[in-house]
Design a protein around this motif. Structure first.
Motif, PDB file in Angstrom:
ATOM      1  N   LYS A  69       0.829  -1.206   0.000  1.00  0.00           N
ATOM      2  CA  LYS A  69       0.000   0.000   0.000  1.00  0.00           C
ATOM      3  C   LYS A  69       0.864   1.258   0.000  1.00  0.00           C
ATOM      4  O   LYS A  69       0.564   2.217  -0.702  1.00  0.00           O
ATOM      5  CB  LYS A  69      -0.924  -0.002   1.215  1.00  0.00           C
ATOM      6  CG  LYS A  69      -1.949   1.129   1.190  1.00  0.00           C
ATOM      7  CD  LYS A  69      -2.893   1.040   2.375  1.00  0.00           C
ATOM      8  CE  LYS A  69      -3.902   2.182   2.338  1.00  0.00           C
ATOM      9  NZ  LYS A  69      -4.790   2.172   3.515  1.00  0.00           N
ATOM     10  N   VAL A  70       1.946   1.258   0.778  1.00  0.00           N
ATOM     11  CA  VAL A  70       2.852   2.407   0.808  1.00  0.00           C
ATOM     12  C   VAL A  70       3.433   2.647  -0.576  1.00  0.00           C
ATOM     13  O   VAL A  70       3.463   3.766  -1.073  1.00  0.00           O
ATOM     14  CB  VAL A  70       3.986   2.188   1.842  1.00  0.00           C
ATOM     15  CG1 VAL A  70       5.090   3.228   1.669  1.00  0.00           C
ATOM     16  CG2 VAL A  70       3.427   2.256   3.264  1.00  0.00           C
ATOM     17  N   GLU A  71       3.901   1.566  -1.206  1.00  0.00           N
ATOM     18  CA  GLU A  71       4.470   1.686  -2.553  1.00  0.00           C
ATOM     19  C   GLU A  71       3.427   2.205  -3.544  1.00  0.00           C
ATOM     20  O   GLU A  71       3.747   2.993  -4.438  1.00  0.00           O
ATOM     21  CB  GLU A  71       4.995   0.329  -3.014  1.00  0.00           C
ATOM     22  CG  GLU A  71       6.223  -0.142  -2.235  1.00  0.00           C
ATOM     23  CD  GLU A  71       6.622  -1.562  -2.585  1.00  0.00           C
ATOM     24  OE1 GLU A  71       6.030  -2.131  -3.514  1.00  0.00           O
ATOM     25  OE2 GLU A  71       7.525  -2.097  -1.910  1.00  0.00           O
ATOM     26  N   ASP A  99       4.982   6.405   9.405  1.00  0.00           N
ATOM     27  CA  ASP A  99       6.370   6.312   9.859  1.00  0.00           C
ATOM     28  C   ASP A  99       7.312   6.157   8.672  1.00  0.00           C
ATOM     29  O   ASP A  99       8.505   5.902   8.859  1.00  0.00           O
ATOM     30  CB  ASP A  99       6.544   5.116  10.807  1.00  0.00           C
ATOM     31  CG  ASP A  99       5.885   5.369  12.157  1.00  0.00           C
ATOM     32  OD1 ASP A  99       5.765   6.539  12.554  1.00  0.00           O
ATOM     33  OD2 ASP A  99       5.485   4.380  12.815  1.00  0.00           O
ATOM     34  N   ASP A 100       6.790   6.288   7.474  1.00  0.00           N
ATOM     35  CA  ASP A 100       7.595   6.088   6.272  1.00  0.00           C
ATOM     36  C   ASP A 100       8.175   7.419   5.795  1.00  0.00           C
ATOM     37  O   ASP A 100       7.430   8.340   5.436  1.00  0.00           O
ATOM     38  CB  ASP A 100       6.731   5.459   5.166  1.00  0.00           C
ATOM     39  CG  ASP A 100       7.572   4.970   4.003  1.00  0.00           C
ATOM     40  OD1 ASP A 100       8.079   5.813   3.245  1.00  0.00           O
ATOM     41  OD2 ASP A 100       7.737   3.742   3.861  1.00  0.00           O
ATOM     42  N   ALA A 101       9.502   7.534   5.776  1.00  0.00           N
ATOM     43  CA  ALA A 101      10.163   8.787   5.397  1.00  0.00           C
ATOM     44  C   ALA A 101       9.836   9.196   3.967  1.00  0.00           C
ATOM     45  O   ALA A 101       9.716  10.393   3.665  1.00  0.00           O
ATOM     46  CB  ALA A 101      11.678   8.652   5.563  1.00  0.00           C
ATOM     47  N   LEU A 142       4.936  14.524   1.449  1.00  0.00           N
ATOM     48  CA  LEU A 142       3.877  15.363   2.020  1.00  0.00           C
ATOM     49  C   LEU A 142       4.418  16.765   2.310  1.00  0.00           C
ATOM     50  O   LEU A 142       3.722  17.758   2.091  1.00  0.00           O
ATOM     51  CB  LEU A 142       3.320  14.727   3.297  1.00  0.00           C
ATOM     52  CG  LEU A 142       2.263  15.547   4.054  1.00  0.00           C
ATOM     53  CD1 LEU A 142       1.097  15.936   3.147  1.00  0.00           C
ATOM     54  CD2 LEU A 142       1.757  14.772   5.278  1.00  0.00           C
ATOM     55  N   ALA A 143       5.653  16.841   2.795  1.00  0.00           N
ATOM     56  CA  ALA A 143       6.282  18.154   3.032  1.00  0.00           C
ATOM     57  C   ALA A 143       6.343  18.942   1.729  1.00  0.00           C
ATOM     58  O   ALA A 143       5.999  20.136   1.676  1.00  0.00           O
ATOM     59  CB  ALA A 143       7.681  17.974   3.615  1.00  0.00           C
ATOM     60  N   LYS A 180       9.972  15.125  10.656  1.00  0.00           N
ATOM     61  CA  LYS A 180       9.600  13.758  11.015  1.00  0.00           C
ATOM     62  C   LYS A 180      10.237  12.756  10.058  1.00  0.00           C
ATOM     63  O   LYS A 180      10.691  11.682  10.469  1.00  0.00           O
ATOM     64  CB  LYS A 180       8.072  13.614  11.008  1.00  0.00           C
ATOM     65  CG  LYS A 180       7.588  12.290  11.588  1.00  0.00           C
ATOM     66  CD  LYS A 180       6.072  12.231  11.626  1.00  0.00           C
ATOM     67  CE  LYS A 180       5.596  10.863  12.108  1.00  0.00           C
ATOM     68  NZ  LYS A 180       4.115  10.742  12.056  1.00  0.00           N
ATOM     69  N   ALA A 181      10.301  13.127   8.771  1.00  0.00           N
ATOM     70  CA  ALA A 181      10.937  12.253   7.778  1.00  0.00           C
ATOM     71  C   ALA A 181      12.407  12.034   8.128  1.00  0.00           C
ATOM     72  O   ALA A 181      12.923  10.910   8.031  1.00  0.00           O
ATOM     73  CB  ALA A 181      10.811  12.858   6.384  1.00  0.00           C
TER      74      ALA A 181
END
Length: 260
Positions: free
Chosen positions: A38-40, A69-71, A77-78, A108-109
């Protein structure tokens, strides 16, 4: 017979427990694979939207994952928050809110993966943006930290044209800094950050604007503009005309391209 029945029941229960445990492990494994996939998938969608210039859709997609928690998701997002803040349709208050939101995501990243070059790059960019809201003293005070993160990003990925360009912008800004800002810098630092236009073009260590064109010739309209401006400062009008002409002829896809 009672003892035998109890033992058989115990074995059956134990076997059942083992089966349940193994099934749970299997399901958990599927969940982990699914979560990773899903992250990918989100990153793939995000990169497509970014390449298509769909700034608002990209932000809406990624803001759902602000607690990730994924950089890789967080620095994207930043970037999306910052890009949204840059739109002319975004109000002044929204720009401020998005600038701080972008900085928090980039920070956070970095916390999640210090070796992620993009996290360093976007932390430096977002820290600079926040300085616009906190005054010139804060902006100059953050300058050394910003440069350190850009240089770390280049160490981690020497071929990233954006970071090389950003170091060039950093040096250009200090070379062009007015006298009153230099006085502020002198009060903030024992050795104030400095740059001259001669250093700006000659220093291979900092890999300035001309190096960007080696990494990616058609990378960015603003880089072409700054190359022209730098040569103009050095009174090299022939080279200035060359790069300013390239900037003028650059296809205008964004609002910034049109300004350039």
């Amino acid at each position: 017979q009672v003892l035998r029945k109890n033992l058989q029941r115990g074995v059956a229960l134990s076997t059942g427990s083992v089966l349940i445990y193994e099934a749970h492990k299997l399901i958990s494994g599927f969940d982990e694979v699914h979560a990773s996939f899903k992250v990918e998938e989100v990153i793939e969608q995000a990169d497509y939207l970014y390449g298509s210039g769909e700034t608002e859709k990209l932000y809406r997609l990624l803001v759902q994952h602000k607690n990730s928690d994924d950089a890789e998701l967080l620095w994207r997002l930043a970037r999306a928050s910052r890009d949204l803040a840059q739109l002319s349709s975004t109000s002044a208050e929204e720009k401020r809110q998005l600038a701080y939101e972008a900085l928090e995501c980039a920070k956070k990243a970095l916390e999640k993966n210090e070796s992620n070059f993009a996290a360093h790059k976007w932390y430096g960019i977002c820290l600079s943006d926040v300085g616009d809201f906190e005054g010139i003293k804060t902006k100059i005070g953050n300058a050394i930290v910003i440069k350190e993160h850009f240089q770390r990003a280049v160490e981690l990925n020497p071929k990233d044209a954006t970071t090389i360009h950003l170091i060039g912008i950093w040096c250009y800004s200090f070379a062009e800094m007015p006298w009153y800002q230099r006085k502020i810098a002198a009060t903030l630092f024992a050795t104030p950050p400095t740059s001259t236009f001669q250093e700006h073009t000659a220093s291979s260590h900092l890999k300035l604007f001309s190096c960007v064109c080696t990494a990616d010739p058609n990378f960015y309209s603003k880089n072409l503009l700054y190359l022209g401006k730098t040569y103009l400062k050095l009174n090299n009008k022939k080279m200035a005309l060359l790069w300013l002409s390239k900037a003028k002829e650059y296809p205008a896809h964004t609002e910034e391209d049109k300004q350039v």
